[in-house]
Design a protein around this motif. Structure first.
Motif, short mmCIF file in Angstrom:
data_model
loop_
_atom_site.label_atom_id
_atom_site.label_comp_id
_atom_site.label_asym_id
_atom_site.label_seq_id
_atom_site.Cartn_x
_atom_site.Cartn_y
_atom_site.Cartn_z
N ASP A 41 8.56 -4.11 2.32
CA ASP A 41 7.72 -3.91 3.50
C ASP A 41 8.52 -3.35 4.68
OD1 ASP A 41 5.49 -5.03 2.16
OD2 ASP A 41 6.14 -7.05 2.71
N THR A 74 0.83 -1.22 0.00
CA THR A 74 0.00 0.00 0.00
C THR A 74 0.85 1.26 0.00
OG1 THR A 74 -1.68 -1.20 1.23
CG2 THR A 74 -1.90 1.19 1.18
N LYS A 75 1.94 1.23 0.76
CA LYS A 75 2.81 2.40 0.84
C LYS A 75 3.33 2.79 -0.54
CE LYS A 75 7.15 3.87 3.07
NZ LYS A 75 8.10 3.64 1.97
N GLU A 76 3.78 1.79 -1.30
CA GLU A 76 4.28 2.05 -2.66
C GLU A 76 3.17 2.52 -3.59
OE1 GLU A 76 8.23 -0.80 -3.10
OE2 GLU A 76 6.49 -1.18 -4.36
N LYS A 96 0.46 4.17 -2.84
CA LYS A 96 0.15 5.57 -2.52
C LYS A 96 1.21 6.52 -3.03
CE LYS A 96 -2.95 4.81 1.39
NZ LYS A 96 -3.14 4.88 2.86
N GLU A 97 2.45 6.09 -2.99
CA GLU A 97 3.55 6.92 -3.50
C GLU A 97 3.41 7.13 -5.02
OE1 GLU A 97 8.44 7.05 -3.23
OE2 GLU A 97 7.36 5.65 -1.95
#
Length: 334
Positions: free
Chosen positions: A332, A103-105, A107-108
């Motif tokens: 992660d 998810t972090k990637e 969103k980036e």
């Protein structure tokens, strides 16, 4: 005027996507350049597909002023850096699924697309097939009543391939093929986040998931279940069951060419390819390509069919499934 495509990566999926584009009118879709990490690979690809420009780096493709949109066909551990390269170069992007490793990637990538005011879509090609369009129409008009249960399976014996078994290559059944089952369920339930996710699975010695079974509970006591496996061949069908009937994709639920609606089967064939394909029904990628063109003509920055919110939802659920199964990638930990 034709939508001018740049192809990033000269691998198998890029070959199939380029063949799919050839099934569309040439005055509407044109491949003008291809880039690979090795110039000779790009040149060989360009020769095979009659593409005028070949680049030995992705940066050169990003600098090409004659490209409207870039198709990214690299393996998913490289999606983040490759998407950022093109969005920062103000290029519209169609990126293969999964959009990123977590998810972090995701969103980036989406933040960069918004900041640079470019179109970006995760290439969930299944959603654009005529059979899938028909499923959505049938659900919207209440053909099967209120949907109570969705089940999907996708299993193919590909664990022997490095990209399926090696963690650094993004190996694992969930991200590679489980995403097809998950996106189908999320589509049927209109992008709603599940209230409960229960997953179990089997991991290989390399630390990636080879078979995963997932149960999902949505609001109003609606359920879903899916199995994905890179070890064994599964029936690979999908079923939607409602209070008044059912819709079934008999096989190949990720690239459907037939539907059974309350027992009656209808065919939805895809065009024949001009060159041999690496994957089943790949000319069906033409439908997502046409969606990109229509979005660009309308000045849209995302598709309503695979929205940015859809990509975030998929990543969030994938992350939770991996957490429960015990699959951790280096991405992660960053």
């Amino acid at each position: 005027m034709a939508t001018r495509w740049g192809i990033c990566s000269a691998g198998q999926i890029s070959h199939d996507f380029t063949v799919a584009l050839k099934t569309l009118p040439p005055d509407e879709h044109q491949v003008v350049a291809v880039a690979a990490r090795k110039l000779e690979d790009a040149q060989e690809f360009a020769k095979k597909h009659s593409i005028s420009r070949a680049y030995g780096s992705y940066k050169e493709l990003a600098r090409d002023p004659d490209i409207d949109v870039v198709y990214i066909g690299v393996i998913h551990p490289y999606h983040l850096t490759t998407c950022l390269l093109f969005t920062n170069a103000k290029k519209n992007v169609l990126c293969e699924k999964p959009l990123a490793m977590n998810t972090k990637e995701v969103k980036e990538i989406l933040t960069s697309a918004k900041r640079n005011d470019v179109f970006l879509m995760e290439a969930v090609w299944t959603r654009f097939f005529p059979a899938t369009v028909e499923i959505k129409r049938l659900l919207a008009q209440g053909e099967v009543g209120e949907v109570k249960m969705v089940r999907a399976e996708f299993g193919v014996p590909v664990i022997h391939l490095p990209r399926s078994s090696q963690k650094e290559l993004g190996g694992g059944a969930m991200l590679d093929i489980g995403v097809y089952c998950l996106q189908f369920i999320c589509m049927v339930y209109n992008g709603e986040k599940p209230e409960c996710i229960q997953a179990t699975g089997v991991c290989t010695e390399t630390g990636v998931d080879e078979t995963v079974v997932v149960a999902l509970k949505f609001s109003k006591n609606r359920l879903a279940a899916f199995t994905c496996s890179s070890r064994v061949e599964l029936p690979n069908d999908a079923v939607i069951v409602g209070t008044k009937g059912s819709i079934r994709i008999p096989a190949h639920m990720w690239c459907p060419t037939s539907l059974e609606v309350n027992g009656k089967e209808t065919q939805y064939p895809v065009p024949d390819p001009c060159l041999p394909l690496n994957f089943l029904n790949s000319t069906g990628m033409r439908y997502e390509a046409e969606e990109v063109r229509q979005c660009l003509l309308k000045g849209l920055k995302e598709s309503a069919v695979v929205s940015h919110a859809d990509s975030i939802l998929l990543a969030e659920v994938e992350d939770e499934i991996r957490r429960q199964v015990g699959v951790v990638y280096s991405q992660d930990c960053q």
